[in-house]
Scaffold this motif. Structure first.
Motif, PDB file in Angstrom:
ATOM      1  N   UNK A 234       0.694  -1.241   0.180  1.00 36.68           N
ATOM      2  CA  UNK A 234      -0.069  -0.010   0.002  1.00 36.68           C
ATOM      3  C   UNK A 234       0.834   1.425  -0.041  1.00 36.68           C
ATOM      4  N   UNK A 235       1.971   1.286   0.698  1.00 34.30           N
ATOM      5  CA  UNK A 235       2.956   2.306   0.810  1.00 34.30           C
ATOM      6  C   UNK A 235       3.160   3.325  -0.486  1.00 34.30           C
ATOM      7  N   UNK A 236       3.550   2.582  -1.663  1.00 33.99           N
ATOM      8  CA  UNK A 236       3.857   3.214  -2.899  1.00 33.99           C
ATOM      9  C   UNK A 236       2.636   3.985  -3.489  1.00 33.99           C
ATOM     10  N   UNK A 237       1.324   3.288  -3.183  1.00 33.25           N
ATOM     11  CA  UNK A 237       0.080   3.859  -3.744  1.00 33.25           C
ATOM     12  C   UNK A 237      -0.176   5.102  -2.970  1.00 33.25           C
ATOM     13  N   UNK A 238      -0.054   5.046  -1.653  1.00 35.19           N
ATOM     14  CA  UNK A 238      -0.370   6.194  -0.674  1.00 35.19           C
ATOM     15  C   UNK A 238       0.547   7.486  -1.358  1.00 35.19           C
ATOM     16  N   UNK A 239       1.854   7.069  -1.508  1.00 39.26           N
ATOM     17  CA  UNK A 239       2.733   8.269  -1.927  1.00 39.26           C
ATOM     18  C   UNK A 239       2.216   8.584  -3.439  1.00 39.26           C
ATOM     19  N   UNK A 240       1.878   7.820  -4.125  1.00 44.02           N
ATOM     20  CA  UNK A 240       1.215   8.408  -5.565  1.00 44.02           C
ATOM     21  C   UNK A 240      -0.006   9.012  -5.319  1.00 44.02           C
ATOM     22  N   UNK A 241      -0.980   8.370  -4.533  1.00 41.00           N
ATOM     23  CA  UNK A 241      -2.348   8.961  -4.194  1.00 41.00           C
ATOM     24  C   UNK A 241      -2.449   9.914  -3.505  1.00 41.00           C
ATOM     25  N   UNK A 242      -2.294   9.806  -2.316  1.00 36.99           N
ATOM     26  CA  UNK A 242      -2.743  10.645  -1.045  1.00 36.99           C
ATOM     27  C   UNK A 242      -1.632  11.721  -1.060  1.00 36.99           C
ATOM     28  N   UNK A 243      -0.208  11.460  -1.537  1.00 38.33           N
ATOM     29  CA  UNK A 243       0.737  12.490  -1.458  1.00 38.33           C
ATOM     30  C   UNK A 243       0.880  13.138  -2.803  1.00 38.33           C
ATOM     31  N   UNK A 245       2.439  12.360  -5.405  1.00 43.15           N
ATOM     32  CA  UNK A 245       3.774  12.388  -6.285  1.00 43.15           C
ATOM     33  C   UNK A 245       4.042  11.068  -7.118  1.00 43.15           C
ATOM     34  N   UNK A 246       4.009  11.594  -8.449  1.00 39.37           N
ATOM     35  CA  UNK A 246       4.279  10.642  -9.449  1.00 39.37           C
ATOM     36  C   UNK A 246       5.211   9.521  -9.030  1.00 39.37           C
ATOM     37  N   UNK A 247       4.939   8.465  -9.708  1.00 38.63           N
ATOM     38  CA  UNK A 247       5.877   7.349  -9.321  1.00 38.63           C
ATOM     39  C   UNK A 247       7.450   7.335  -9.556  1.00 38.63           C
ATOM     40  N   UNK A 248       7.494   8.081 -10.909  1.00 34.52           N
ATOM     41  CA  UNK A 248       9.124   8.255 -11.104  1.00 34.52           C
ATOM     42  C   UNK A 248       9.674   9.230 -10.423  1.00 34.52           C
ATOM     43  N   UNK A 249       8.987   9.872  -9.347  1.00 35.71           N
ATOM     44  CA  UNK A 249       9.578  10.826  -8.336  1.00 35.71           C
ATOM     45  C   UNK A 249       9.488  10.331  -6.956  1.00 35.71           C
ATOM     46  N   UNK A 250       9.168   9.204  -6.701  1.00 37.71           N
ATOM     47  CA  UNK A 250       9.062   8.584  -5.233  1.00 37.71           C
ATOM     48  C   UNK A 250      10.447   8.747  -4.569  1.00 37.71           C
ATOM     49  N   UNK A 251      11.661   8.676  -5.251  1.00 36.58           N
ATOM     50  CA  UNK A 251      12.687   8.716  -4.791  1.00 36.58           C
ATOM     51  C   UNK A 251      13.056   9.810  -3.910  1.00 36.58           C
ATOM     52  N   UNK A 252      12.264  11.090  -4.321  1.00 36.28           N
ATOM     53  CA  UNK A 252      12.267  12.442  -3.944  1.00 36.28           C
ATOM     54  C   UNK A 252      11.613  12.489  -2.344  1.00 36.28           C
ATOM     55  N   UNK A 253      10.703  11.398  -2.292  1.00 35.96           N
ATOM     56  CA  UNK A 253      10.117  11.318  -0.921  1.00 35.96           C
ATOM     57  C   UNK A 253      10.976  10.394   0.097  1.00 35.96           C
ATOM     58  N   UNK A 254      11.479   9.221  -0.592  1.00 39.40           N
ATOM     59  CA  UNK A 254      12.357   8.223   0.256  1.00 39.40           C
ATOM     60  C   UNK A 254      13.433   8.952   0.561  1.00 39.40           C
ATOM     61  N   UNK A 255      14.299   9.816  -0.005  1.00 42.75           N
ATOM     62  CA  UNK A 255      15.400  10.335   0.250  1.00 42.75           C
ATOM     63  C   UNK A 255      15.461  11.159   1.446  1.00 42.75           C
ATOM     64  N   UNK A 256      14.469  12.156   1.680  1.00 49.78           N
ATOM     65  CA  UNK A 256      14.611  12.827   2.993  1.00 49.78           C
ATOM     66  C   UNK A 256      13.999  11.953   3.947  1.00 49.78           C
TER      67      UNK A 256
END
Length: 401
Positions: A234-243, A245-256
């Motif tokens: 579920x976590x990747x879908x939350x980042x893409x949906x609720x937050x 953030x497009x999937x190609x940019x998820x690293x920008x969430x994980x890094x910080x």
């Protein structure tokens, strides 16, 4: 008295090479974690159950084969087993890269796990280092695993943005081939030796499995990886949906988030090591995981979602560092290698069961059902560790149980 002698040049080269080899392999396994739930959803045969199986499939074969392959390396040598395991890892990566269905990805991940060389790599490190340097060598290899997990959450989305899920598996195959070159050309062949602190001893299984302190730690690592794998449905879908953030940019969430989570570990480590309250630190982090996931799955405020991710990864990173250390300290004489082998088996089984059961519950009941599954796992975990004393004597890890 502890030695202050430095490693020899050969020991430094061997440890660096084996740490790099180990990190290549774990990076390949971990990179799919933040991706499969998103990229496999549109593939043939996709369902929450099959995606969960694909996420955790490596854990089943890894748990089944890591101890037997370690024993095989005692008989035929470390390097043949390691090279064979890496070849199997390459095969699994190629199968997954060419897959047109989730079932084939699950098969590829299972083949990756069948290249279960963890015990053989640790044994080779022990063969090639002196006893006084062995703890340092194992620590360096252990650190490489943690770094691999962090890099995977960043590099996986970057690679997938460039070439899709198949690019991740092709890179995984390339890393394994590079690992084979490191083993063949960069690591000398050593005489196989027996080590009490590395490798499972058949005569030690019964006392290890019967030890209450080790039972709690084995159960803890099983539940940790159960919850971790289930949550990544579920976590990747939350980042893409609720937050948003497009999937190609998820690293920008994980890094910080990962950087902040490492900072967040400091008070927990201080509480555990300096305050001697290991039991309390574990209970706090066990509670942090479901609480963070509840906010993450159900929340809508972006700042709160970031805080929840930080809390979740702080707990995971602390537990990944603390639990194996506690195993090493709690185990009785002559049982360390067997205890760590059983511990790793429980870890991989947790990943498989968490992915499979999480997928089944998510597909049948939905998000709330998955969240309740995490709550139940956390509740069982708290019951498991509740007898840990609130304060342990410094350096006496056995007394925390």
């Amino acid at each position: 008295m502890l030695t202050t002698n430095p490693m020899t040049a050969l020991e430094r080269r061997v440890v660096a090479a084996l740490a790099l080899l180990y990190s290549f392999r774990m990076l390949g396994l971990f990179m799919a974690l933040p991706l499969l739930a998103l990229y496999a959803a549109d593939m043939l045969g996709a369902s929450p159950l099959m995606i969960g199986v694909a996420l955790g499939a490596y854990g089943a074969t890894q748990a089944l084969l890591q101890i037997p392959l370690g024993w095989l390396s005692d008989k035929i040598g470390r390097k043949p087993v390691i090279l064979g395991g890496l070849a199997m890892f390459v095969l699994g990566s190629v199968v997954a890269a060419l897959a047109d269905s989730v079932q084939m990805i699950a098969l590829g991940r299972a083949l990756q796990g069948a290249g279960a060389i963890s015990g053989s790599v640790m044994a080779l490190a022990a063969d090639l280092t002196s006893e006084e340097q062995r703890t340092k060598a194992m620590a360096v290899i252990g650190i490489s695993i943690g770094l691999s997990f962090a890099l995977a959450l960043i590099c996986g989305p970057l690679l997938a943005a460039w070439g899709g899920l198949e690019a991740v598996f092709w890179m995984t195959a390339a890393l394994a081939l590079l690992g084979m070159a490191i083993v063949a050309l960069g690591i000398p062949t050593a005489a196989t030796r027996t080590h009490e602190d590395v490798g499972a001893d058949r005569n030690m299984f019964r006392p290890v499995l019967a030890d209450p302190a080790l039972q709690r730690l084995n159960g803890s690592v099983f539940l940790l990886h159960f919850m971790l794998t289930a949550s990544f449905l579920v976590v990747p879908a939350v980042i893409e949906g609720s937050m948003g953030v497009p999937r190609e940019s998820h690293w920008q969430v994980y890094l910080p988030v990962l950087v902040l989570s490492l900072l967040g570990m400091y008070p927990l480590l201080r509480l555990s090591e300096r305050g001697g309250r290991t039991g309390l630190a574990l209970k706090v982090t066990v509670l942090m995981m479901p609480a963070s996931l509840a906010v993450l799955f159900l929340g809508t405020n972006t700042l709160m979602l970031y805080v929840a991710l930080c809390g979740f990864f702080t707990a995971v990173n602390y537990l990944e560092a603390a639990l194996p250390s506690l195993v090493s300290k709690a185990v009785f004489a002559h049982g360390k290698g067997t205890a760590l082998g059983v511990y790793a088996t429980c870890q991989f089984l947790g990943a498989f069961v968490g992915g499979s059961m999480g997928g089944l519950v998510y597909g049948s009941v939905g998000l709330n059902g998955l969240l309740w599954l995490v709550f139940v796992a956390a509740g069982l975990w708290l019951l498991l560790i509740w007898k840990m004393a609130p304060r342990a004597e410094s350096g006496a890890a056995v007394s925390v149980f």
